[in-house]
Write an enzyme that holds these catalytic residues in place. Structure first.
Site, PDB file in Angstrom:
ATOM      1  N   GLY A   7      -9.276   5.124  17.319  1.00  0.00           N
ATOM      2  CA  GLY A   7      -8.755   4.146  16.050  1.00  0.00           C
ATOM      3  C   GLY A   7      -9.074   2.485  16.675  1.00  0.00           C
ATOM      4  N   LEU A   9      -6.725  -0.012  17.347  1.00  0.00           N
ATOM      5  CA  LEU A   9      -5.911  -0.219  18.353  1.00  0.00           C
ATOM      6  C   LEU A   9      -6.279   0.590  19.722  1.00  0.00           C
ATOM      7  CD1 LEU A   9      -3.799  -1.621  19.680  1.00  0.00           C
ATOM      8  CD2 LEU A   9      -2.151  -0.007  18.824  1.00  0.00           C
ATOM      9  N   ASP A  31      -4.625  17.368  16.931  1.00  0.00           N
ATOM     10  CA  ASP A  31      -4.432  16.838  15.497  1.00  0.00           C
ATOM     11  C   ASP A  31      -2.632  16.830  15.466  1.00  0.00           C
ATOM     12  OD1 ASP A  31      -3.577  17.050  12.686  1.00  0.00           O
ATOM     13  OD2 ASP A  31      -5.677  17.361  12.288  1.00  0.00           O
ATOM     14  N   THR A  57      -3.706   5.833   8.016  1.00  0.00           N
ATOM     15  CA  THR A  57      -3.409   4.316   8.014  1.00  0.00           C
ATOM     16  C   THR A  57      -4.050   3.802   6.436  1.00  0.00           C
ATOM     17  OG1 THR A  57      -5.262   3.916   9.267  1.00  0.00           O
ATOM     18  CG2 THR A  57      -3.391   3.909  10.469  1.00  0.00           C
ATOM     19  N   THR A  96       4.980  -0.201  11.460  1.00  0.00           N
ATOM     20  CA  THR A  96       4.488  -1.307  10.670  1.00  0.00           C
ATOM     21  C   THR A  96       5.509  -2.338   9.916  1.00  0.00           C
ATOM     22  OG1 THR A  96       3.129  -1.417   8.795  1.00  0.00           O
ATOM     23  CG2 THR A  96       4.455   0.419   8.881  1.00  0.00           C
ATOM     24  N   ASP A  97       4.902  -3.460   9.803  1.00  0.00           N
ATOM     25  CA  ASP A  97       5.583  -4.358   8.875  1.00  0.00           C
ATOM     26  C   ASP A  97       5.812  -3.906   7.466  1.00  0.00           C
ATOM     27  OD1 ASP A  97       2.739  -4.429   8.423  1.00  0.00           O
ATOM     28  OD2 ASP A  97       3.100  -6.535   7.639  1.00  0.00           O
ATOM     29  N   TYR A 120       2.831   5.028   2.478  1.00  0.00           N
ATOM     30  CA  TYR A 120       2.660   4.681   4.015  1.00  0.00           C
ATOM     31  C   TYR A 120       3.829   4.144   4.886  1.00  0.00           C
ATOM     32  CZ  TYR A 120       0.583   2.228   7.906  1.00  0.00           C
ATOM     33  OH  TYR A 120       0.404   1.716   9.351  1.00  0.00           O
ATOM     34  N   LYS A 124       6.401   5.926   7.719  1.00  0.00           N
ATOM     35  CA  LYS A 124       6.541   5.340   8.747  1.00  0.00           C
ATOM     36  C   LYS A 124       8.117   5.071   9.168  1.00  0.00           C
ATOM     37  CE  LYS A 124       2.791   4.443  10.902  1.00  0.00           C
ATOM     38  NZ  LYS A 124       2.423   4.767  12.456  1.00  0.00           N
ATOM     39  N   TRP A 145      -1.079  -6.144  10.226  1.00  0.00           N
ATOM     40  CA  TRP A 145      -2.324  -6.719  10.014  1.00  0.00           C
ATOM     41  C   TRP A 145      -3.402  -6.584  11.186  1.00  0.00           C
ATOM     42  CZ3 TRP A 145      -1.812 -11.972   6.655  1.00  0.00           C
ATOM     43  CH2 TRP A 145      -1.118 -11.482   5.525  1.00  0.00           C
TER      44      TRP A 145
HETATM   45  N1  LIG Z   1      -4.369  -1.173  10.914  1.00  0.00           N
HETATM   46  C1  LIG Z   1      -3.066  -2.106  10.617  1.00  0.00           C
HETATM   47  O1  LIG Z   1      -3.333  -3.185  10.034  1.00  0.00           O
HETATM   48  C2  LIG Z   1      -1.908  -1.675  11.187  1.00  0.00           C
HETATM   49  C3  LIG Z   1      -0.686  -2.506  10.780  1.00  0.00           C
HETATM   50  C4  LIG Z   1       0.602  -2.226  11.134  1.00  0.00           C
HETATM   51  C5  LIG Z   1       0.692  -1.052  12.080  1.00  0.00           C
HETATM   52  N2  LIG Z   1      -0.266  -0.191  12.127  1.00  0.00           N
HETATM   53  C6  LIG Z   1      -0.152   1.190  13.080  1.00  0.00           C
HETATM   54  O2  LIG Z   1      -0.830   0.791  14.300  1.00  0.00           O
HETATM   55  C7  LIG Z   1      -1.247   2.238  14.613  1.00  0.00           C
HETATM   56  C8  LIG Z   1      -2.786   1.997  14.967  1.00  0.00           C
HETATM   57  O3  LIG Z   1      -3.683   1.513  13.852  1.00  0.00           O
HETATM   58  P1  LIG Z   1      -5.009   1.611  13.575  1.00  0.00           P
HETATM   59  O4  LIG Z   1      -5.599   0.506  12.535  1.00  0.00           O
HETATM   60  O5  LIG Z   1      -5.612   1.211  15.080  1.00  0.00           O
HETATM   61  O6  LIG Z   1      -5.400   3.124  13.155  1.00  0.00           O
HETATM   62  P2  LIG Z   1      -6.926   3.568  12.696  1.00  0.00           P
HETATM   63  O7  LIG Z   1      -8.084   2.493  13.184  1.00  0.00           O
HETATM   64  O8  LIG Z   1      -7.015   4.090  11.403  1.00  0.00           O
HETATM   65  O9  LIG Z   1      -7.093   4.948  13.559  1.00  0.00           O
HETATM   66  C9  LIG Z   1      -6.146   5.970  13.459  1.00  0.00           C
HETATM   67  C10 LIG Z   1      -6.237   6.851  14.768  1.00  0.00           C
HETATM   68  O10 LIG Z   1      -5.544   7.938  14.393  1.00  0.00           O
HETATM   69  C11 LIG Z   1      -6.126   9.156  14.528  1.00  0.00           C
HETATM   70  N3  LIG Z   1      -5.556  10.204  13.546  1.00  0.00           N
HETATM   71  C12 LIG Z   1      -5.641  10.033  12.353  1.00  0.00           C
HETATM   72  N4  LIG Z   1      -5.319  11.245  11.636  1.00  0.00           N
HETATM   73  C13 LIG Z   1      -4.834  12.085  12.847  1.00  0.00           C
HETATM   74  C14 LIG Z   1      -4.323  13.486  12.772  1.00  0.00           C
HETATM   75  N5  LIG Z   1      -4.081  13.901  11.951  1.00  0.00           N
HETATM   76  N6  LIG Z   1      -4.080  14.020  14.130  1.00  0.00           N
HETATM   77  C15 LIG Z   1      -4.424  13.036  15.247  1.00  0.00           C
HETATM   78  N7  LIG Z   1      -4.790  11.941  15.152  1.00  0.00           N
HETATM   79  C16 LIG Z   1      -5.156  11.378  13.851  1.00  0.00           C
HETATM   80  C17 LIG Z   1      -7.537   8.881  14.391  1.00  0.00           C
HETATM   81  O11 LIG Z   1      -8.504   9.751  15.016  1.00  0.00           O
HETATM   82  P3  LIG Z   1      -9.842  10.163  14.517  1.00  0.00           P
HETATM   83  O12 LIG Z   1     -11.026   8.910  14.772  1.00  0.00           O
HETATM   84  O13 LIG Z   1     -10.235  11.522  15.293  1.00  0.00           O
HETATM   85  O14 LIG Z   1      -9.644  10.253  12.856  1.00  0.00           O
HETATM   86  C18 LIG Z   1      -7.656   7.436  15.125  1.00  0.00           C
HETATM   87  O15 LIG Z   1      -7.973   7.391  16.357  1.00  0.00           O
HETATM   88  C19 LIG Z   1      -1.096   2.905  13.810  1.00  0.00           C
HETATM   89  O16 LIG Z   1       0.125   3.909  14.085  1.00  0.00           O
HETATM   90  C20 LIG Z   1      -0.776   2.310  12.442  1.00  0.00           C
HETATM   91  O17 LIG Z   1      -0.033   2.895  11.567  1.00  0.00           O
HETATM   92  C21 LIG Z   1      -1.658  -0.511  11.736  1.00  0.00           C
END
Ligand SMILES: NC(=O)c1ccc[n+]([C@@H]2O[C@H](COP(=O)([O-])OP(=O)(O)OC[C@H]3O[C@@H](n4cnc5c(N)ncnc54)[C@H](OP(=O)(O)O)[C@@H]3O)[C@@H](O)[C@H]2O)c1
Length: 277
Positions: A7, A9, A31, A57, A96-97, A120, A124, A145
């Site tokens: 992902g 992050l 998974d 996400t 998350t916020d 969502y 969380k 964000w």
């Molecule tokens: N993006 C934001 O703005 C934001 C804001 C606040 C908090 N967060 C939190 O920060 C964290 C990282 O976010 P991100 O934006 O980096 O996420 P992302 O880019 O959407 O990546 C999601 C990751 O989760 C994995 N994943 C999804 N479904 C899964 C499952 N069923 N089993 C195992 N792995 C799974 C994906 O693997 P695959 O590639 O194999 O699908 C990918 O590695 C998350 O917890 C998110 O909720 C994000």
């Protein structure tokens, strides 16, 4: 051990921990909905720390895929916490916020009441509550964000549209704080070293609306595109977003950690992206 290594992050966490023994997992490796597989991978290596950055996400997608949202974000997190308890591994859970309703108007502190307004956020919030019961020393890191290299994010989208259009409309009634994934990855590594526990808010410093953010992206990238402020009502989306979700840095400061401003972070993001470095 990093879950969600593919992902936005996760990719930065893999870079950040490149000097350590690291097991980087995507959904194909384990998974979150498969508890026996999770137990096997966690028992197999008994990691000192687990960073759970995997999640479903897609905030709008969660509204119509409720089962998937709770299956991955809540139940999946519970499975990881239960396995971590068995191996004595420490756990950092990314949250998350969006678990706040956005009505506060001044930065949210860690002890503020969760009141999510989207599926969502609800998934969380429930995960947080259960994890605190299962693992009393869990560290919950709420962020907001996210943007960074290696995937879809707000600045990448704005840069793409700004290159194609003379004018873009961006909502001016959602205020929060952008967070650069390399800065967050570095903060998470520091939190591991400091053996952090409890709820920690970690974002770049400062705050802005989506419109402010887009305006700065366009300006710094040198486009002449006009950015027009609009209201969320002009852009109906399946999921509601909090109008205000700035997270107070007090919990991070308690660990002696300060994150750069979002403008400083954006400059570094654009320097890397624009030059292809
Ligand atoms: N993006 C934001 O703005 C934001 C804001 C606040 C908090 N967060 C939190 O920060 C964290 C990282 O976010 P991100 O934006 O980096 O996420 P992302 O880019 O959407 O990546 C999601 C990751 O989760 C994995 N994943 C999804 N479904 C899964 C499952 N069923 N089993 C195992 N792995 C799974 C994906 O693997 P695959 O590639 O194999 O699908 C990918 O590695 C998350 O917890 C998110 O909720 C994000």
């Amino acid at each position: 051990m990093v879950f969600g290594a593919s992902g936005l992050l996760g990719q930065e966490l893999v870079k950040e921990f490149s000097g350590e023994q690291l097991i980087a997992l995507s959904s194909k490796d384990a998974d979150l909905r498969d508890p026996s597989r999770l137990r096997a991978v966690i028992r197999g290596s008994r990691p000192e720390w687990i960073i759970l950055a995997a999640a479903y996400t897609d905030v709008d997608g969660c509204e119509s895929n409720r089962d998937l949202a709770f299956g991955v974000n809540t139940q999946g997190a519970i499975h990881v916490a239960q396995a971590a308890r068995e191996t004595g591994s420490r756990l950092i859970f990314l949250s998350t916020d969006y678990l706040f309703d956005g009505k506060k108007g001044v930065p949210y502190v860690a002890s503020d009441t969760r009141n999510p307004i989207s599926v969502y956020g609800e998934s969380k919030a429930q995960a947080e509550e259960r994890l605190l019961e299962i693992l009393p020393d869990v560290c919950i890191v709420r962020t907001s964000w996210l943007f960074g290299p290696g995937g879809q994010c707000f600045p990448a989208m704005i840069l793409k549209i700004a290159a194609e259009r003379p004018e873009i409309a961006v909502v001016n009634d959602q205020r929060g704080c952008p967070t650069f994934t390399p800065d967050l990855a570095s903060t998470l590594a520091q939190l591991c070293r400091k053996s952090a526990r409890g709820i920690v808010h970690a974002t770049n410093s400062g705050e802005c609306t989506r419109y402010d953010f887009a305006t700065e992206i366009v300006r710094m990238a040198g486009f002449s595109t006009v950015v027009r402020p609009v209201s969320s009502a002009d852009f109906p989306r399946p999921a509601r977003r909090p109008a205000y979700s700035v997270l107070s840095p007090a919990t991070l400061e308690a660990y002696g950690i300060e994150m750069p401003t979002w403008q400083h972070a954006l400059r570094r993001y654009l320097a890397a992206d624009v030059t292809g470095a």
